[in-house]
Design an enzyme around this catalytic site. Structure first.
Site, PDB file in Angstrom:
ATOM      1  N   HIS A   1       0.834  -1.201   0.000  1.00  0.00           N
ATOM      2  CA  HIS A   1       0.000   0.000   0.000  1.00  0.00           C
ATOM      3  C   HIS A   1       0.869   1.251   0.000  1.00  0.00           C
ATOM      4  O   HIS A   1       2.072   1.188   0.259  1.00  0.00           O
ATOM      5  CB  HIS A   1      -0.882   0.025   1.252  1.00  0.00           C
ATOM      6  CG  HIS A   1      -0.081   0.104   2.530  1.00  0.00           C
ATOM      7  ND1 HIS A   1       0.451  -1.022   3.131  1.00  0.00           N
ATOM      8  CD2 HIS A   1       0.303   1.161   3.287  1.00  0.00           C
ATOM      9  CE1 HIS A   1       1.121  -0.651   4.211  1.00  0.00           C
ATOM     10  NE2 HIS A   1       1.061   0.669   4.323  1.00  0.00           N
TER      11      HIS A   1
ATOM     12  N   HIS B   1       5.117   6.532  -1.696  1.00  0.00           N
ATOM     13  CA  HIS B   1       5.886   5.329  -1.982  1.00  0.00           C
ATOM     14  C   HIS B   1       5.109   4.094  -1.565  1.00  0.00           C
ATOM     15  O   HIS B   1       4.101   4.176  -0.854  1.00  0.00           O
ATOM     16  CB  HIS B   1       7.208   5.353  -1.212  1.00  0.00           C
ATOM     17  CG  HIS B   1       6.995   5.205   0.280  1.00  0.00           C
ATOM     18  ND1 HIS B   1       6.611   6.268   1.076  1.00  0.00           N
ATOM     19  CD2 HIS B   1       7.062   4.112   1.097  1.00  0.00           C
ATOM     20  CE1 HIS B   1       6.461   5.840   2.325  1.00  0.00           C
ATOM     21  NE2 HIS B   1       6.731   4.549   2.365  1.00  0.00           N
TER      22      HIS B   1
END
EC number: 3.1.4.37
Length: 404
Positions: free
Chosen positions: A230, A310
Site C-alpha cells: 500500500h 511510496h
C-alpha cells in the site's frame, strides 16, 4: 453503470464508489475486500449489502448477523453468540469462496471489530467500512418502527453513541489490488536479485553489513514486507494523531473512500534499511495527500507535495515501514542539491532502467517504463506492525503470494 451520477437519480451521488464507478468495479473484482456494513438497526444496511452483493454477484458473499439471530445490543458477554457466524466466515476465507465478503451487522462493539480486523489481516483482505446514507440512519424515533428486532427507543439510544462517531483507521491509503500486488512482489524480487548480482553492487557491500559477496542475500536482508502492499496517505493512529479527524472529515476523503485508483511507479530504490517503489501521484490523488506529509518526517526541509509517496516493498529486521518514506526523501534531497548519483549499469525485464548509486548504500533504478498498479483507497484498521516474512528464495517469495 456510469461513474457519473444521473440528474434523474439524486440518490446515486450518495452511493459508495464501489457501486457506481466503473474503474472501481474493475479494481474491486481484482482485489480481496472485506466490507463491514455499520450502523443502527433499520438504518438501511441490509439494503446496501444486497445491492453490493448483486453488483458483484459472481465474486461476492453476503453474510448477515441476522441469520444467526444475533440481537444488536450492548454486550457484556464473551461473544460466544458469534461462534457460528465466525465459522462461516472462516470457511468462506479459507476456501476462497469469494474475493468480496460483505458482513452485515451493527459493528458497534470495538472488541468485536478488532476480531474482524484480525480476520482480515490473517487472510490478506482490504477492509472497507460502509454506513448507509439514509436520512433516518441516526433518528432513533424512526428506527424504532423500522428495525425488525423491535428494539425500544431506549435500546436504540443506548446503541447510538457508539455509532455516531466515525471509526478512524491506523492510516488511510491506497491498497493494491491482489493481482497487481502479487505482480509487484515478483517485480520486487527481480529487482533485488538483479541488484544483488550487479558487479558494482558487490563492490559496495559494507553498507549492508557484508564483506563476502557470497554471503549476500538481499531477500534475507529485507526480512519482512507489509501484509498488504500500500501507499499510506495519512497516518491517523485511530484518531489520536494530530489532524486525523480533520482529514477524515474532508469531502474529498469521504467521496474517495472505497474508490479505485491507478498508481504509477517511476522508480525502485534500496538502502541498507528499506526497499521501496517511488510513486508519481496524479492531480486527483494529490488532493488526498496531506499538505504536511513531507514536513512530518523532515521538518527542516522543503519538498514538492507528494515527494514522499511510496510503496514499502520490504525492510531490514527491526526497521519500521515509515523509514521507507524517509529514505526516499533522502534520495530527493540529494537530487535537489544537484547530485543525480553515479551511473553504474542497467537492469532488464520488468525492472528495466538505469541504476544510480548514491552515498551510504543508496541505490535507485529509474524505470524505463512506469509500472501501473490498481488500488483501492481505504483505511487500515488492524494492529500496527502486521507483516509477512520475506523468504530468501524465489520459491519462498512466490509461496506467500496467493494468486486468485
Amino acid at each position: 453503470m456510469s461513474s457519473q451520477a444521473s440528474p434523474k437519480d439524486p440518490q446515486e451521488g450518495q452511493k459508495p464508489p464501489l457501486l457506481v464507478d466503473d474503474h472501481t468495479v474493475v479494481t474491486i473484482r481484482e482485489s480481496k475486500i472485506f466490507v463491514l456494513l455499520r450502523g443502527l438497526p433499520g438504518s438501511g444496511k441490509s439494503t446496501l449489502g444486497k445491492e453490493i452483493e448483486q453488483k458483484y454477484k459472481d465474486t461476492s458473499r453476503l453474510i448477515s448477523a441476522d441469520q444467526y439471530e444475533i440481537k444488536p445490543v450492548i454486550r457484556s458477554s464473551s461473544g460466544a453468540d458469534y461462534t457460528k457466524l465466525d465459522d462461516e466466515l472462516t470457511t468462506c476465507f479459507e476456501r476462497r469462496e469469494a474475493n468480496l465478503v460483505i458482513l452485515d451487522d451493527t459493528h458497534h462493539d470495538h472488541e468485536r471489530l478488532e476480531e474482524l480486523f484480525d480476520f482480515a489481516n490473517k487472510y490478506h483482505f482490504i477492509v472497507v467500512i460502509l454506513e448507509p446514507k439514509t436520512p433516518w440512519r441516526l433518528d432513533c424515533a424512526q428506527l424504532k418502527d423500522r428495525n425488525h428486532w423491535k428494539l425500544s427507543l431506549e435500546e436504540l439510544k443506548n446503541l447510538r453513541p457508539s455509532l455516531e462517531k466515525d471509526l478512524l483507521p491506523l492510516y488511510f491509503g491506497w491498497f493494491l489490488a491482489k493481482r497487481d500486488e502479487d505482480s509487484l512482489r515478483k517485480t520486487s524480487h527481480e529487482f533485488l536479485e538483479q541488484l544483488g548480482n550487479l558487479k558494482a553492487f558487490k563492490k559496495r557491500l559494507l553498507a549492508y553489513g557484508y564483506e563476502d559477496k557470497h554471503k549476500l542475500d538481499l531477500l534475507k536482508h529485507f526480512a519482512k514486507t507489509p501484509n498488504i502492499l500500500h501507499c499510506t496517505a495519512k497516518f491517523c493512529d485511530y484518531g489520536k494523531a494530530v489532524g486525523s479527524e480533520e482529514y477524515a472529515r474532508q469531502e474529498v476523503v469521504k467521496k474517495s473512500y472505497s474508490k479505485g485508483y491507478t498508481l504509477h511507479i517511476t522508480a525502485l530504490f534500496a538502502t541498507p534499511r528499506t526497499v521501496g517503489a517511488r510513486l508519481e501521484l496524479t492531480e486527483e490523488q494529490l488532493l488526498l495527500w496531506p499538505l504536511d506529509a513531507e514536513r512530518e518526517v523532515m521538518p527542516k526541509d522543503s519538498f514538492p507535495r507528494g515527494s514522499r509517496a511510496h510503496i514499502t516493498l520490504g525492510t531490514a529486521a527491526e526497521v519500521q515501514d515509515v523509514q521507507t518514506g524517509i529514505d526516499l526523501l533522502e534520495f530527493i534531497k540529494l537530487q535537489q542539491a544537484g547530485r543525480e548519483g553515479e551511473s553504474l549499469g542497467e537492469l532488464t525485464g520488468s525492472v528495466a532502467g538505469k541504476v544510480s548509486y548514491f552515498d551510504n548504500g543508496m541505490w535507485m533504478v529509474n524505470l524505463s517504463r512506469k509500472i501501473e498498479v490498481k488500488s483501492i483507497f481505504s483505511g487500515y484498521y488492524g494492529k500496527p506492525g502486521v507483516s509477512v516474512p520475506l523468504r530468501g528464495s524465489k520459491k519462498g517469495l512466490l509461496h506467500q503470494c496467493h494468486i486468485m
